[in-house]
Motif scaffolding. Structure first.
Motif, PDB file in Angstrom:
ATOM      1  N   GLY A   1      -9.080   7.352  -2.998  1.00  0.00           N
ATOM      2  CA  GLY A   1      -7.942   7.537  -2.115  1.00  0.00           C
ATOM      3  C   GLY A   1      -7.648   6.303  -1.296  1.00  0.00           C
ATOM      4  N   VAL A   2      -6.365   6.076  -1.021  1.00  0.00           N
ATOM      5  CA  VAL A   2      -5.912   4.907  -0.265  1.00  0.00           C
ATOM      6  C   VAL A   2      -4.860   5.367   0.743  1.00  0.00           C
ATOM      7  N   HIS A   3      -5.058   5.044   2.030  1.00  0.00           N
ATOM      8  CA  HIS A   3      -4.077   5.375   3.064  1.00  0.00           C
ATOM      9  C   HIS A   3      -3.931   4.198   4.011  1.00  0.00           C
ATOM     10  N   LEU A   4      -2.701   3.815   4.293  1.00  0.00           N
ATOM     11  CA  LEU A   4      -2.427   2.743   5.235  1.00  0.00           C
ATOM     12  C   LEU A   4      -2.379   3.308   6.651  1.00  0.00           C
ATOM     13  N   LEU A   5      -3.156   2.700   7.556  1.00  0.00           N
ATOM     14  CA  LEU A   5      -3.196   3.113   8.952  1.00  0.00           C
ATOM     15  C   LEU A   5      -2.437   2.121   9.807  1.00  0.00           C
ATOM     16  N   ALA A   6      -2.185   2.497  11.055  1.00  0.00           N
ATOM     17  CA  ALA A   6      -1.578   1.573  12.000  1.00  0.00           C
ATOM     18  C   ALA A   6      -2.467   0.345  12.150  1.00  0.00           C
ATOM     19  N   GLY A   7      -1.850  -0.790  12.455  1.00  0.00           N
ATOM     20  CA  GLY A   7      -2.606  -2.026  12.615  1.00  0.00           C
ATOM     21  C   GLY A   7      -2.949  -2.688  11.298  1.00  0.00           C
ATOM     22  N   ASP A   8      -2.256  -2.304  10.226  1.00  0.00           N
ATOM     23  CA  ASP A   8      -2.484  -2.887   8.900  1.00  0.00           C
ATOM     24  C   ASP A   8      -3.936  -2.756   8.454  1.00  0.00           C
ATOM     25  N   ILE A   9      -4.517  -1.617   8.753  1.00  0.00           N
ATOM     26  CA  ILE A   9      -5.840  -1.256   8.267  1.00  0.00           C
ATOM     27  C   ILE A   9      -5.677  -0.226   7.157  1.00  0.00           C
ATOM     28  N   VAL A  10      -6.418  -0.377   6.086  1.00  0.00           N
ATOM     29  CA  VAL A  10      -6.356   0.562   4.974  1.00  0.00           C
ATOM     30  C   VAL A  10      -7.629   1.407   4.970  1.00  0.00           C
ATOM     31  N   TYR A  11      -7.441   2.708   4.983  1.00  0.00           N
ATOM     32  CA  TYR A  11      -8.560   3.643   4.862  1.00  0.00           C
ATOM     33  C   TYR A  11      -8.722   3.990   3.389  1.00  0.00           C
ATOM     34  N   VAL A  12      -9.906   3.730   2.855  1.00  0.00           N
ATOM     35  CA  VAL A  12     -10.186   4.068   1.465  1.00  0.00           C
ATOM     36  C   VAL A  12     -11.361   5.030   1.414  1.00  0.00           C
ATOM     37  N   TYR A  13     -11.315   5.923   0.431  1.00  0.00           N
ATOM     38  CA  TYR A  13     -12.430   6.841   0.211  1.00  0.00           C
ATOM     39  C   TYR A  13     -12.556   7.079  -1.283  1.00  0.00           C
TER      40      TYR A  13
ATOM     41  N   GLY B   1     -12.042  -1.281 -12.741  1.00  0.00           N
ATOM     42  CA  GLY B   1     -11.023  -1.345 -13.783  1.00  0.00           C
ATOM     43  C   GLY B   1      -9.833  -0.445 -13.538  1.00  0.00           C
ATOM     44  N   TRP B   2      -9.758   0.182 -12.367  1.00  0.00           N
ATOM     45  CA  TRP B   2      -8.635   1.065 -12.065  1.00  0.00           C
ATOM     46  C   TRP B   2      -7.416   0.249 -11.620  1.00  0.00           C
ATOM     47  N   HIS B   3      -6.310   0.955 -11.406  1.00  0.00           N
ATOM     48  CA  HIS B   3      -5.047   0.290 -11.063  1.00  0.00           C
ATOM     49  C   HIS B   3      -5.141  -0.367  -9.687  1.00  0.00           C
ATOM     50  N   GLU B   4      -4.323  -1.374  -9.489  1.00  0.00           N
ATOM     51  CA  GLU B   4      -4.219  -2.012  -8.173  1.00  0.00           C
ATOM     52  C   GLU B   4      -3.550  -1.052  -7.185  1.00  0.00           C
ATOM     53  N   PRO B   5      -3.886  -1.175  -5.897  1.00  0.00           N
ATOM     54  CA  PRO B   5      -4.672  -2.236  -5.250  1.00  0.00           C
ATOM     55  C   PRO B   5      -6.163  -1.923  -5.149  1.00  0.00           C
ATOM     56  N   ILE B   6      -6.665  -0.962  -5.922  1.00  0.00           N
ATOM     57  CA  ILE B   6      -8.050  -0.527  -5.752  1.00  0.00           C
ATOM     58  C   ILE B   6      -9.051  -1.665  -5.966  1.00  0.00           C
ATOM     59  N   PRO B   7      -8.989  -2.413  -7.079  1.00  0.00           N
ATOM     60  CA  PRO B   7      -9.986  -3.492  -7.245  1.00  0.00           C
ATOM     61  C   PRO B   7      -9.921  -4.546  -6.145  1.00  0.00           C
ATOM     62  N   THR B   8      -8.696  -4.890  -5.715  1.00  0.00           N
ATOM     63  CA  THR B   8      -8.560  -5.901  -4.665  1.00  0.00           C
ATOM     64  C   THR B   8      -9.112  -5.399  -3.336  1.00  0.00           C
ATOM     65  N   LEU B   9      -8.854  -4.155  -3.009  1.00  0.00           N
ATOM     66  CA  LEU B   9      -9.400  -3.585  -1.783  1.00  0.00           C
ATOM     67  C   LEU B   9     -10.926  -3.602  -1.804  1.00  0.00           C
ATOM     68  N   LEU B  10     -11.497  -3.308  -2.948  1.00  0.00           N
ATOM     69  CA  LEU B  10     -12.957  -3.302  -3.043  1.00  0.00           C
ATOM     70  C   LEU B  10     -13.527  -4.715  -2.883  1.00  0.00           C
TER      71      LEU B  10
ATOM     72  N   ILE C   1       0.838  -1.204   0.000  1.00  0.00           N
ATOM     73  CA  ILE C   1       0.000   0.000   0.000  1.00  0.00           C
ATOM     74  C   ILE C   1       0.869   1.249   0.000  1.00  0.00           C
ATOM     75  N   GLN C   2       0.598   2.144  -0.914  1.00  0.00           N
ATOM     76  CA  GLN C   2       1.137   3.492  -0.898  1.00  0.00           C
ATOM     77  C   GLN C   2      -0.016   4.469  -0.687  1.00  0.00           C
ATOM     78  N   SER C   3       0.263   5.543   0.023  1.00  0.00           N
ATOM     79  CA  SER C   3      -0.774   6.551   0.232  1.00  0.00           C
ATOM     80  C   SER C   3      -0.912   7.384  -1.034  1.00  0.00           C
ATOM     81  N   THR C   4      -2.025   7.198  -1.715  1.00  0.00           N
ATOM     82  CA  THR C   4      -2.232   7.893  -2.979  1.00  0.00           C
ATOM     83  C   THR C   4      -3.686   8.327  -3.108  1.00  0.00           C
ATOM     84  N   GLU C   5      -3.883   9.262  -4.011  1.00  0.00           N
ATOM     85  CA  GLU C   5      -5.218   9.627  -4.442  1.00  0.00           C
ATOM     86  C   GLU C   5      -5.208   9.573  -5.962  1.00  0.00           C
ATOM     87  N   SER C   6      -6.111   8.810  -6.536  1.00  0.00           N
ATOM     88  CA  SER C   6      -6.149   8.632  -7.986  1.00  0.00           C
ATOM     89  C   SER C   6      -7.357   9.350  -8.555  1.00  0.00           C
TER      90      SER C   6
END
Length: 393
Positions: free
Chosen positions: A200-212, A236-245, A187-192
């Motif tokens: 948006g994708v952000h990695l939080l403490a405890g290996d939790i990913v915040y997506v919006y 159809g967007w880039h990974e890791p978005i489809p996998t997270l969904l 996970i990289q913190s990005t906004e696409s």
């Protein structure tokens, strides 16, 4: 001892309660819910808000419980970077990076600092008398030398003080939020950004990913399965978005239409009432500054609370109004759907980054180089004023 009643137990209300207590006020924070139960999502705390929290000795506890950001930036829907920077570069420029953590984590820190005896849950406010300093509740009236209205974007207190103000308007986008287990994903913190779409994708403490995510949508649209809606838009967007969904729990995906205060208030005070956070200047989430500005409000209000509240308005109105406008300007950029307009937007962003690699940080200078007053509690306030220096992600 001066008495303050704070209406609302969110980020702004709790921070105001802590800041006023550090200044020697007797504080009661009223919350209509039976418990502090923050929406299950992440929260970005940028360097300006961390500086404000430092004046309350709360910056380091947040840093310890949060995950510092590495590489951050904006990408296209195919994954190609448009502009990026690193947390290290931000720290070198502003003295701090951005941390992203659970909203619940921040709330817990604030409640502990406030003291649970100062928090009155299940308390419904029916009105205020701004001139006399009286808060009407179902359990009786409370008199106060200061009433802090932290009652959110649909603030009833704001309507009482400024009945002619048009109130919040729809920004034209709906937003989803979710917390997803990281699993084995990198996970990289990005906004696409895509055509009218943001993820948006952000990695939080405890290996939790915040997506919006956001998309242009009519206000009040009804969806049956929010995960299916997200997969249809972003599958159809880039990974890791489809996998997270695919991993997300549909029952825990939160969606709400985005509103903001397009028309600035004439003041952030009236009588013995001061407004903070969304009650004063609700904004779109595109700069990630909603909670940060509420935190700023709280420490600045505590600085001026013993005097004329007009000084609080003078310190906050111009700055926050500009941030509301700037955040909405970015929202408009993300809403572009015309292919030619999107191509030009993306070309302009990538070209600016090539010619000036620090363009992403420089664009945030006025926002992030703010410093709080130095006399709130015993913290690490800089003493460099209460406004921009020298003057959603």
């Amino acid at each position: 001892m001066s008495k303050a009643v704070v209406i609302g137990g969110g980020i702004g209300g709790l921070t105001a309660g802590v800041a006023l207590r550090r200044k020697g006020w007797d504080v009661a924070v009223l919350e209509r819910a039976p418990k502090i139960d923050p929406v299950g999502s992440g929260l970005a705390i940028a360097s300006n808000a961390l500086k404000a929290l430092d004046t309350l000795d709360l910056g380091d506890p947040i840093r310890r419980l949060a995950r510092l950001q590495g590489q951050v930036g904006i990408r296209r829907d195919d994954g190609r970077w448009l502009v990026r920077t690193t947390g290290g570069d931000a720290e070198a420029r502003y003295g701090d990076s951005m941390v992203v953590t659970l909203r619940a984590t921040v709330m817990d820190v604030l409640v502990d600092a406030l003291g649970r005896d100062q928090l009155r849950l299940s308390t419904t406010v029916s009105g205020v008398d701004a001139g006399r300093g009286v808060v009407h509740t179902a359990d009786g009236d409370l008199e106060a030398d200061l009433i802090v209205a932290a009652d959110g974007i649909h603030s009833a207190t704001r309507r009482t003080i400024f009945p002619e103000h048009p109130g919040p308007v729809y920004a034209g986008v709906t937003a989803w939020r979710a917390l997803v287990p990281r699993g084995d994903l990198t996970i990289q913190s990005t906004e696409s950004w895509g055509r009218g779409l943001v993820f948006g994708v952000h990695l939080l403490a405890g290996d939790i990913v915040y997506v919006y995510a956001t998309d242009v949508s009519p206000a009040g649209a009804v969806h049956g399965d929010e995960r299916e809606e997200l997969a249809r838009r972003f599958g159809g967007w880039h990974e890791p978005i489809p996998t997270l969904l695919r991993t997300a729990d549909p029952a825990k995906i939160i969606r709400n239409d985005v509103h903001y205060l397009r028309t600035p208030l004439p003041a952030y005070h009236g009588g013995k009432v001061a407004l903070v956070g969304d009650a004063a200047h609700a904004m779109t989430p595109n700069l990630g500054q909603g909670a940060c500005q509420a935190i700023e409000d709280a420490v600045v209000l505590a600085h001026f609370a013993d005097g004329d509240l007009a000084a609080y308005t003078a310190a906050r109105l111009k700055r926050t109004s500009k941030i509301v406008q700037r955040s909405m300007s970015i929202c408009r950029m993300t809403k572009l759907r015309n292919p030619a307009a999107v191509w030009l937007r993306d070309l302009g962003m990538s070209a600016a980054a090539r010619f000036s690699p620090d363009v992403m940080l420089r664009s945030m200078d006025e926002l992030l180089r703010w410093h709080p007053p130095a006399d709130i509690g015993n913290g690490r306030g800089s003493g460099e004023g209460h406004g921009p220096t020298t003057a959603h992600t």
